[in-house]
Design a protein around this motif. Structure first.
Motif, mmCIF file in Angstrom:
data_model
loop_
_atom_site.group_PDB
_atom_site.id
_atom_site.type_symbol
_atom_site.label_atom_id
_atom_site.label_comp_id
_atom_site.label_asym_id
_atom_site.label_seq_id
_atom_site.Cartn_x
_atom_site.Cartn_y
_atom_site.Cartn_z
ATOM 1 N N UNK A 171 0.867 -1.230 0.584
ATOM 2 C CA UNK A 171 0.265 -0.140 -0.088
ATOM 3 C C UNK A 171 1.046 1.326 0.396
ATOM 4 N N UNK A 172 0.584 2.297 -0.518
ATOM 5 C CA UNK A 172 0.996 3.616 -0.885
ATOM 6 C C UNK A 172 0.853 4.168 0.067
ATOM 7 N N UNK A 173 1.733 5.009 1.257
ATOM 8 C CA UNK A 173 1.415 5.820 1.624
ATOM 9 C C UNK A 173 2.152 6.983 1.758
ATOM 10 N N UNK A 174 1.225 8.125 2.177
ATOM 11 C CA UNK A 174 1.792 9.781 2.008
ATOM 12 C C UNK A 174 3.197 9.834 2.480
ATOM 13 N N UNK A 175 4.311 10.746 2.174
ATOM 14 C CA UNK A 175 5.361 11.114 2.314
ATOM 15 C C UNK A 175 5.855 11.073 3.554
ATOM 16 N N UNK A 176 5.236 11.601 4.112
ATOM 17 C CA UNK A 176 5.063 11.355 6.009
ATOM 18 C C UNK A 176 5.117 10.354 6.452
ATOM 19 N N UNK A 177 4.599 9.563 6.292
ATOM 20 C CA UNK A 177 4.052 8.283 7.127
ATOM 21 C C UNK A 177 5.499 7.115 6.607
ATOM 22 N N UNK A 178 5.911 7.487 4.979
ATOM 23 C CA UNK A 178 7.091 6.602 4.484
ATOM 24 C C UNK A 178 8.228 7.562 5.872
ATOM 25 N N UNK A 179 8.162 8.648 5.805
ATOM 26 C CA UNK A 179 9.626 9.315 6.991
ATOM 27 C C UNK A 179 9.836 8.598 7.913
ATOM 28 N N UNK A 180 8.736 8.363 8.591
ATOM 29 C CA UNK A 180 8.059 8.131 10.100
ATOM 30 C C UNK A 180 8.522 6.441 10.120
ATOM 31 N N UNK A 181 8.288 5.802 9.045
ATOM 32 C CA UNK A 181 9.028 4.454 8.932
ATOM 33 C C UNK A 181 10.341 4.320 9.283
ATOM 34 N N UNK A 182 11.000 4.577 8.116
ATOM 35 C CA UNK A 182 12.303 5.357 7.780
ATOM 36 C C UNK A 182 12.803 5.932 9.238
ATOM 37 N N UNK A 183 12.261 6.471 9.576
ATOM 38 C CA UNK A 183 12.684 7.356 11.223
ATOM 39 C C UNK A 183 13.386 6.220 11.935
ATOM 40 N N UNK A 184 11.964 4.888 12.251
ATOM 41 C CA UNK A 184 11.980 4.121 13.096
ATOM 42 C C UNK A 184 12.932 3.307 13.067
ATOM 43 N N UNK A 185 12.755 3.015 11.431
ATOM 44 C CA UNK A 185 14.180 1.574 11.538
ATOM 45 C C UNK A 185 15.162 2.122 11.202
ATOM 46 N N UNK A 186 15.686 2.999 10.993
ATOM 47 C CA UNK A 186 16.866 4.224 11.599
ATOM 48 C C UNK A 186 17.152 4.572 12.880
ATOM 49 N N UNK A 187 16.134 4.503 13.764
ATOM 50 C CA UNK A 187 16.358 4.788 15.136
ATOM 51 C C UNK A 187 17.509 3.400 16.011
ATOM 52 N N UNK A 188 15.997 2.481 15.658
ATOM 53 C CA UNK A 188 16.678 1.034 16.370
ATOM 54 C C UNK A 188 17.982 0.540 15.664
#
Length: 313
Positions: A171-188
């Motif tokens: 599912x294609x999400x908006x840019x903000x949700x994709x950025x939040x998901x990328x931040x979650x991955x990078x933080x962990x």
């Protein structure tokens, strides 16, 4: 068939075959040591868990990518596009968490024999198994997004609102949700890398001080760290260094894939290859530096030579 496609297929196939062979061989050696009455250490439990996670990474990553690159279109189904990414995500997370646990446990193990550190070592021994179980549970929950949003291309005709990942899509999400998901991955991932580097740096510093003491006294007996323990520590440092190098690159690729609207197939292949590098190399590093496995191989070779000599006589 283009030369680049053929090279990528051969890399996937080679990584899967050699990686699974190395990890299965390592598990076999631990099983043999257990069956022969050899006392396994707590660190062996961590290494065995790492080996299982590595096998799952190679299976989910290598098998899926190899089959799709060889044109097996039944791999485009919803089940495969949900199952293999989920297993890869869980096993990769467990591999990262287990390596962090390995580096921290080894740093605690070789600390000076004081009363404070002795209590911490006892607690560390008791927390190893619960930590491994917790690592599996957390990663199973975190990666549930794959079964929720991933589907195969065969079941989709309209890709307007979907993000394509080769033979699968999400599912294609908006840019903000994709950025939040990328931040979650990078933080962990960054948190795990920082803890691993700090623990490994502490271990390296203790080994350096130990070496300086040995040089000053010119006697091994005054050392507080035994030779087998020192060899095990150096092995852990080598494995952790390899882990940090490859998984930093892998994390960068995952962040890029999560941010891009339509990831390129080349980037996805490179990400998959980098992800499989550490699980492929680590078992050979562990086996080559484990003195028990070396003695086992030497004993087997010696018994084979003795049997051949007896037959000749």
């Amino acid at each position: 068939m283009a030369a680049g496609d053929l090279a990528i297929r051969m890399v996937f196939l080679s990584q899967t075959l050699f990686g699974v062979l190395g990890n299965v061989s390592l598990l076999y050696h631990y099983l043999f040591l257990y069956c022969t009455g050899c006392r396994l250490r707590t660190i062996d439990l961590i290494v065995k868990n790492l080996t299982v996670a590595n096998i799952l990474v190679l299976f989910s990553n290598g098998y899926h990518n190899t089959m799709t690159n060889y044109g097996w279109h039944h791999m485009d189904s919803d089940f495969t596009c949900r199952f293999f990414p989920y297993v890869r995500g869980v096993s990769r997370g467990v591999s990262i968490g287990t390596t962090v646990l390995l580096s921290v446990f080894q740093a605690i193990t070789i600390c000076p024999q004081t009363s404070r550190w002795a209590e911490l070592k006892v607690k560390a021994l008791q927390l190893v198994f619960p930590s491994i179980i917790l690592c599996w549970i957390v990663n199973m929950l975190v990666n549930v997004v794959y079964p929720m949003y991933m589907t195969g291309n065969l079941s989709n005709k309209n890709f307007t609102n979907r993000k394509r990942f080769g033979h699968c899509s999400s599912v294609r999400h908006d840019q903000i949700r994709d950025s939040l998901y990328a931040a979650l991955i990078s933080f962990s991932d960054v948190l795990c890398f920082v803890v691993t580097i700090l623990a490994s740096g502490s271990t390296g510093f203790i080994l350096y001080r130990h070496k300086q003491r040995v040089k000053n006294f010119h006697r091994i007996k005054v050392s507080s760290i035994s030779s087998p323990e020192s060899r095990a520590t150096k092995t852990v440092l080598l494995v952790v260094s390899t882990f940090v190098c490859f998984n930093i690159l892998s994390s960068i690729c995952y962040i890029v894939l999560s941010v891009l609207k339509d990831p390129d197939l080349f980037i996805m292949n490179i990400s998959a290859i980098i992800t499989a590098c550490f699980p492929t190399i680590s078992p050979f590093l562990l086996m080559s530096h484990d003195s028990r496995i070396s003695r086992l191989c030497f004993a087997g070779k010696r018994n084979t030579n003795s049997s051949s000599l007896m037959r000749k006589i």
